[in-house]
Structures are given as C-alpha cells and as structure tokens.
Motif scaffolding. Structure first.
Motif, PDB file in Angstrom:
ATOM      1  N   TYR A  59       0.883  -1.077  -0.123  1.00  0.00           N
ATOM      2  CA  TYR A  59      -0.017  -0.111   0.033  1.00  0.00           C
ATOM      3  C   TYR A  59       0.937   1.280  -0.177  1.00  0.00           C
ATOM      4  N   ASN A  60       0.873   2.127  -0.986  1.00  0.00           N
ATOM      5  CA  ASN A  60       1.941   3.220  -1.015  1.00  0.00           C
ATOM      6  C   ASN A  60       3.035   2.868  -1.059  1.00  0.00           C
ATOM      7  N   HIS A  61       3.579   1.662  -1.713  1.00  0.00           N
ATOM      8  CA  HIS A  61       4.799   1.046  -1.917  1.00  0.00           C
ATOM      9  C   HIS A  61       5.468   0.787  -0.539  1.00  0.00           C
ATOM     10  N   MET A  62       4.487   0.373   0.162  1.00  0.00           N
ATOM     11  CA  MET A  62       4.759   0.089   1.747  1.00  0.00           C
ATOM     12  C   MET A  62       3.921  -1.319   2.260  1.00  0.00           C
ATOM     13  N   LEU A  63       4.693  -1.591   3.364  1.00  0.00           N
ATOM     14  CA  LEU A  63       4.049  -2.839   3.962  1.00  0.00           C
ATOM     15  C   LEU A  63       2.867  -2.673   4.756  1.00  0.00           C
ATOM     16  N   LEU A  64       1.838  -3.290   4.407  1.00  0.00           N
ATOM     17  CA  LEU A  64       0.690  -3.207   5.230  1.00  0.00           C
ATOM     18  C   LEU A  64       0.159  -4.759   5.705  1.00  0.00           C
ATOM     19  N   PRO A  65       0.386  -4.866   7.042  1.00  0.00           N
ATOM     20  CA  PRO A  65       0.050  -6.122   7.596  1.00  0.00           C
ATOM     21  C   PRO A  65      -1.680  -6.484   7.548  1.00  0.00           C
ATOM     22  N   THR A  66      -1.861  -7.709   6.816  1.00  0.00           N
ATOM     23  CA  THR A  66      -3.362  -8.083   6.588  1.00  0.00           C
ATOM     24  C   THR A  66      -3.911  -9.038   7.370  1.00  0.00           C
ATOM     25  N   VAL A  67      -3.016  -9.897   8.254  1.00  0.00           N
ATOM     26  CA  VAL A  67      -3.245 -11.136   9.161  1.00  0.00           C
ATOM     27  C   VAL A  67      -2.302 -11.302  10.115  1.00  0.00           C
ATOM     28  N   PHE A  68      -2.614 -11.472  11.195  1.00  0.00           N
ATOM     29  CA  PHE A  68      -1.648 -11.934  12.301  1.00  0.00           C
ATOM     30  C   PHE A  68      -1.939 -13.404  12.679  1.00  0.00           C
ATOM     31  N   LYS A  69      -3.108 -13.750  13.570  1.00  0.00           N
ATOM     32  CA  LYS A  69      -3.494 -15.052  13.759  1.00  0.00           C
ATOM     33  C   LYS A  69      -4.143 -15.737  12.555  1.00  0.00           C
ATOM     34  N   SER A  70      -5.369 -15.388  12.402  1.00  0.00           N
ATOM     35  CA  SER A  70      -6.184 -15.741  11.052  1.00  0.00           C
ATOM     36  C   SER A  70      -7.009 -14.647  11.059  1.00  0.00           C
ATOM     37  N   VAL A  71      -7.570 -14.479   9.936  1.00  0.00           N
ATOM     38  CA  VAL A  71      -8.397 -13.341   9.643  1.00  0.00           C
ATOM     39  C   VAL A  71      -9.814 -13.343  10.522  1.00  0.00           C
ATOM     40  N   GLU A  72     -10.218 -14.470  10.687  1.00  0.00           N
ATOM     41  CA  GLU A  72     -11.412 -15.008  11.873  1.00  0.00           C
ATOM     42  C   GLU A  72     -11.040 -14.556  13.117  1.00  0.00           C
ATOM     43  N   GLU A  73      -9.861 -15.018  13.605  1.00  0.00           N
ATOM     44  CA  GLU A  73      -9.370 -14.701  15.046  1.00  0.00           C
ATOM     45  C   GLU A  73      -9.380 -13.178  15.261  1.00  0.00           C
ATOM     46  N   ASP A  74      -8.382 -12.727  14.391  1.00  0.00           N
ATOM     47  CA  ASP A  74      -8.237 -11.105  14.274  1.00  0.00           C
ATOM     48  C   ASP A  74      -9.677 -10.402  14.340  1.00  0.00           C
ATOM     49  N   TYR A  75     -10.585 -10.877  13.652  1.00  0.00           N
ATOM     50  CA  TYR A  75     -11.902 -10.286  13.654  1.00  0.00           C
ATOM     51  C   TYR A  75     -12.599 -10.280  14.875  1.00  0.00           C
ATOM     52  N   HIS A  76     -12.673 -11.527  15.632  1.00  0.00           N
ATOM     53  CA  HIS A  76     -13.319 -11.640  16.799  1.00  0.00           C
ATOM     54  C   HIS A  76     -12.551 -10.846  17.753  1.00  0.00           C
ATOM     55  N   HIS A  77     -11.272 -10.680  17.727  1.00  0.00           N
ATOM     56  CA  HIS A  77     -10.506 -10.021  18.500  1.00  0.00           C
ATOM     57  C   HIS A  77     -10.743  -8.345  18.564  1.00  0.00           C
ATOM     58  N   LEU A  78     -10.596  -8.005  17.467  1.00  0.00           N
ATOM     59  CA  LEU A  78     -11.174  -6.702  17.150  1.00  0.00           C
ATOM     60  C   LEU A  78     -12.352  -5.932  17.733  1.00  0.00           C
ATOM     61  N   LYS A  79     -13.393  -7.161  17.627  1.00  0.00           N
ATOM     62  CA  LYS A  79     -14.844  -6.827  17.938  1.00  0.00           C
ATOM     63  C   LYS A  79     -15.134  -6.947  19.416  1.00  0.00           C
ATOM     64  N   ASN A  80     -14.072  -7.427  20.273  1.00  0.00           N
ATOM     65  CA  ASN A  80     -14.090  -7.648  21.576  1.00  0.00           C
ATOM     66  C   ASN A  80     -13.156  -6.997  22.200  1.00  0.00           C
ATOM     67  N   ALA A  81     -11.874  -6.725  21.707  1.00  0.00           N
ATOM     68  CA  ALA A  81     -11.010  -6.080  22.568  1.00  0.00           C
ATOM     69  C   ALA A  81     -10.484  -4.808  22.337  1.00  0.00           C
ATOM     70  N   VAL A  82      -9.051  -4.685  21.937  1.00  0.00           N
ATOM     71  CA  VAL A  82      -8.414  -3.559  21.400  1.00  0.00           C
ATOM     72  C   VAL A  82      -7.265  -4.159  20.727  1.00  0.00           C
ATOM     73  N   GLN A  83      -7.253  -3.471  19.538  1.00  0.00           N
ATOM     74  CA  GLN A  83      -5.712  -3.695  18.721  1.00  0.00           C
ATOM     75  C   GLN A  83      -4.962  -2.617  18.390  1.00  0.00           C
ATOM     76  N   VAL A  84      -3.728  -2.616  18.271  1.00  0.00           N
ATOM     77  CA  VAL A  84      -2.847  -1.862  17.684  1.00  0.00           C
ATOM     78  C   VAL A  84      -2.341  -1.978  16.446  1.00  0.00           C
ATOM     79  N   TRP A  85      -2.691  -1.224  15.332  1.00  0.00           N
ATOM     80  CA  TRP A  85      -2.399  -1.230  14.048  1.00  0.00           C
ATOM     81  C   TRP A  85      -0.950  -0.540  13.253  1.00  0.00           C
ATOM     82  N   ASP A  86      -0.401  -1.238  12.613  1.00  0.00           N
ATOM     83  CA  ASP A  86       0.673  -0.254  11.820  1.00  0.00           C
ATOM     84  C   ASP A  86      -0.003  -0.087  10.603  1.00  0.00           C
ATOM     85  N   VAL A  87      -0.466   1.253  10.401  1.00  0.00           N
ATOM     86  CA  VAL A  87      -1.119   1.606   9.066  1.00  0.00           C
ATOM     87  C   VAL A  87      -0.242   3.168   8.685  1.00  0.00           C
TER      88      VAL A  87
END
Ligand code: THG
Length: 375
Positions: free
Chosen positions: A32-60
């Motif tokens: 993204y803009n010639h730069m790395l953008l993470p898309t998955v840590f554990k799995s898209v589904e696990e990341d999804y549940h965690h995002l909806k229930n807790a709090v995440q830190v994103w490198d954007v």
C-alpha cells in the motif's frame, strides 16, 4: 497461487513499526503506497473476533501523509476535493475524496489541518504526491509539498478508550468522530484523531519522527495487558461488514464519488459560479453527474452458501440473464453466518432486497442487495 513469497527491498518500504509487527507474529502483508501493510496476524477470523471484543494496535504507516505548507496551501487543498472544507480546522479532520477533471476518484484520503498553513493528506493507495506536485507546478503556487516523517499507529476496538486513557492519562470518552487532540509522549506531543478504518471505535496517532515509533508501540502493549491488547490490522471481514471502501479494490479512477456512495462528502446544490464555494477539479463533471443521476452504485451484498474464496478479480453480477455489475470484495462473516460483499450494481436492481446472481470462481450463487452496510 496465493502462497508465494514477496521480496522486500528498498522500494517496498518497511515502516518504523515493522520490526514490532514481525515480532508480534504477522503472517501476511499487502502493499500500500509502496509500503508494507499487515493483513493477518493469527487468522482473519481470529483477528476479527478480537477486534470486535478487545483492542488492537495497527501499523497503518502506509497511510502516508502528503504535506502541503505555504501561503497557497489552502487554495491548493480546496482545488483537490469536492468536499466542503469550510469546516476544516486545526481540531478536526475530514474524509474527502480527490477527483480528476472527469470527476474520477484519484484517492479517498483523510485531510488533516495541522496548522495555519499546513495540511496533511492521509492517503489511500495511489501516488497523490505526484498529482498534487503537478498541479502546484503547473499553477506556480507558493507551496511546499513533501512526504513527512509521520507514521500512523491506529488503536481500534471497543476497549480503545480505556487503552488510550492508560497510555496518555487523558479522558477520551467524549471525543467526537474525526475530532483531534494533542497527546503528550516523552519530550514531545502528537496529533490523535478519533478515526480509523473500522467501525469498532478507535483512534489514530500521527507519530511524527520515526525515532518514537517503537517506544509508542511498546507503550500500548505495556498499558494494555489487562485489556487483552494485540497487534492487528484493517480486517478484511469487518471492513466489508462496515461498508468501508478500499480504493483500488471497490473503486478506481473510472468511478465518480456519487456512484461510490460518497455523495455526502461532496458539496451539492451549490451554484459554483457565485463564488461562494471554491471551484474544484472535476466540479463540472460532477455537477453533470448529479443532474443526470448515476447509472450504478456500490452496495453491500449478501451472497448465499458457504465461505467463498478471496475476491482477487471482480466477479460478474447477473440479473435476468444480463450482466449488471461486479463484486469487488467478499468475505465469510462469522457474526452474520453468510458471505458479506461489496460491489458495483446497476440501477435496475440496486434496491433493498433485489435478488441477483454472482458468478464466483466456485460456481453461481444467489445474492441479495442491501442499501445499508451490515454494521
Ligand atoms: N485513516 C487515515 N488515513 C487513511 C485511512 C484511514 N487513508 C487511507 C484510507 N484510510 C482512506 N479511506 C478511508 C475510508 C473511509 C474512512 C476513512 C478513510 C471512514 N469512513 C467512515 C464511513 O464511511 O462510515 C466515516 C466517514 C465520515 O462520516 O466522515 O472513516 O482510515 N488517517
């Protein structure tokens, strides 16, 4: 086909947070803009549940800033977007599509006013610096344009207020969407906005000077242990449920903001010739579109059946045996137990409840059009 590695060189830039992101166990990236953008840590589904229930830190950090300073900076900014910028101020940022002369979308950034004559355009994935420099050069405007050493760290999720409070010892509860405050950090301070590419609530910190990046990352993990904080990233399921558009995927330069459902971010009902509102690049084309109405629009779409593969190429949408559009993003939603999708669909079947057929790589599927996003 999706299992290949990608070589990281100087052109494919790492971010000031990349070391931390690798240590946190990232498993996939996009560019993204010639730069790395993470898309998955554990799995898209696990990341999804965690995002909806807790709090995440994103490198954007890949949401790069195009900085415009100088006496003509406001004049230049106003030419770039259909959005009415009269409300922009140093304590607010705005989502504002950029258009070309034909009204096509060049990018859909967040615009931040950093000072009297200083703006950051927080860009989606296209080379806005080149476009803006070209305009400034052609018109001999008195501005400086650069990519500053600014990298966004996003804090997203229902516990983001708490985490921010733990780190900065300030109360963030009453902060409005797209408002800005200064947060103190070590011997400096940064802009923090209530914004971000999820609908779970959150903040974006514009970390200025990469020397603070890793300490900032660590501060959130130190302060977030009891909140179950984890590294995350824009989530491919949640953002489709939320109807958040991805430039280059759901819309490109051939689409105007009206057909992308971004009409509320465009000035309208205004006679440009009165000079009350400044003209912008693409105004004539967009006025024509508004007068005539659009023939297609981006909708949320529910696709029947089991989980579909990633949408790597647009999937044709059919209605009464005729092609009427295309799906551009799709994901199986654990919460809705169906495939959620975004796609461009022609007016004959763009109403709530209209039934269409999607030609997916795994066969034809029935689908229902929705006028509102899933969340
Ligand atoms: N934050 C910042 N910069 C960015 C993004 C971001 N640059 C790239 C990309 N993301 C730009 N695209 C978007 C798309 C949608 C939104 C923000 C940036 C967004 N939309 C909300 C919505 O559509 O519901 C709210 C819009 C509004 O009401 O003003 O937040 O995420 N810094």
């Amino acid at each position: 086909m999706t299992d290949h590695k990608i070589s990281i060189t100087r052109r494919l830039r790492q971010t000031p947070f990349s070391k931390k992101v690798f240590e946190a166990g990232v498993t996939s990236f996009t560019v993204y803009n010639h730069m790395l953008l993470p898309t998955v840590f554990k799995s898209v589904e696990e990341d999804y549940h965690h995002l909806k229930n807790a709090v995440q830190v994103w490198d954007v950090a890949c949401e790069r800033q195009v900085e415009i300073t100088g006496p003509d900076s406001k004049k230049l900014i106003e030419m770039l977007t259909p959005r009415d910028l009269r409300n922009l101020s140093v304590d607010k940022c705005l989502y504002a599509p950029l258009t070309n002369l034909s009204g096509g979308i060049l990018n859909d950034p967040v615009i931040v006013q950093v000072g009297e004559n200083r703006y950051w355009i927080s860009i989606a994935d296209s080379d806005v610096l080149l476009w803006v420099s070209g305009i400034a050069t052609g018109l001999a405007l008195d501005v400086k344009i650069s990519e500053p050493d600014v990298s966004i760290l996003a804090i997203q999720g229902p516990l983001s207020n708490k985490l921010m409070q733990n780190v900065f010892s300030m109360n963030f509860e009453n902060m409005k969407l797209f408002s800005i405050v200064k947060v103190p950090f070590k011997d400096t301070s940064f802009i923090a906005a209530r914004s971000g590419f999820s609908k779970q609530g959150g903040f974006e910190i514009y970390v200025e000077n990469e020397k603070y990046a890793e300490d900032m990352w660590d501060a959130f993990f130190e302060a977030g242990k009891s909140l179950n904080v984890a590294a995350g990233c824009p989530n491919g399921i949640e953002r489709v449920e939320a109807g958040l558009l991805s430039y280059g995927n759901d819309m490109t330069i051939i689409n105007n903001p009206i057909e992308c459902g971004l009409e509320r971010f465009c000035k309208k009902g205004i006679d440009w010739s009165t000079g009350k509102v400044k003209p912008f690049i693409g105004d004539k084309a967009l006025n024509e579109v508004l007068d005539n109405g659009v023939m297609q629009i981006i909708r949320s779409i529910e696709i029947d059946g089991g989980a579909l593969p990633y949408c790597m190429e647009p999937w044709p949408i059919n209605y009464k045996n005729k092609n009427v559009g295309q799906i551009t993003s799709a994901a199986f939603s654990p919460d809705f137990q169906t495939n959620v999708a975004l796609g461009m669909i022609s007016r004959e079947c763009w109403n709530e409840g209209d039934q269409v057929y999607i030609q997916t790589p795994v066969g034809t599927r029935s689908a229902i059009i929705h006028e509102k996003s899933f969340i």
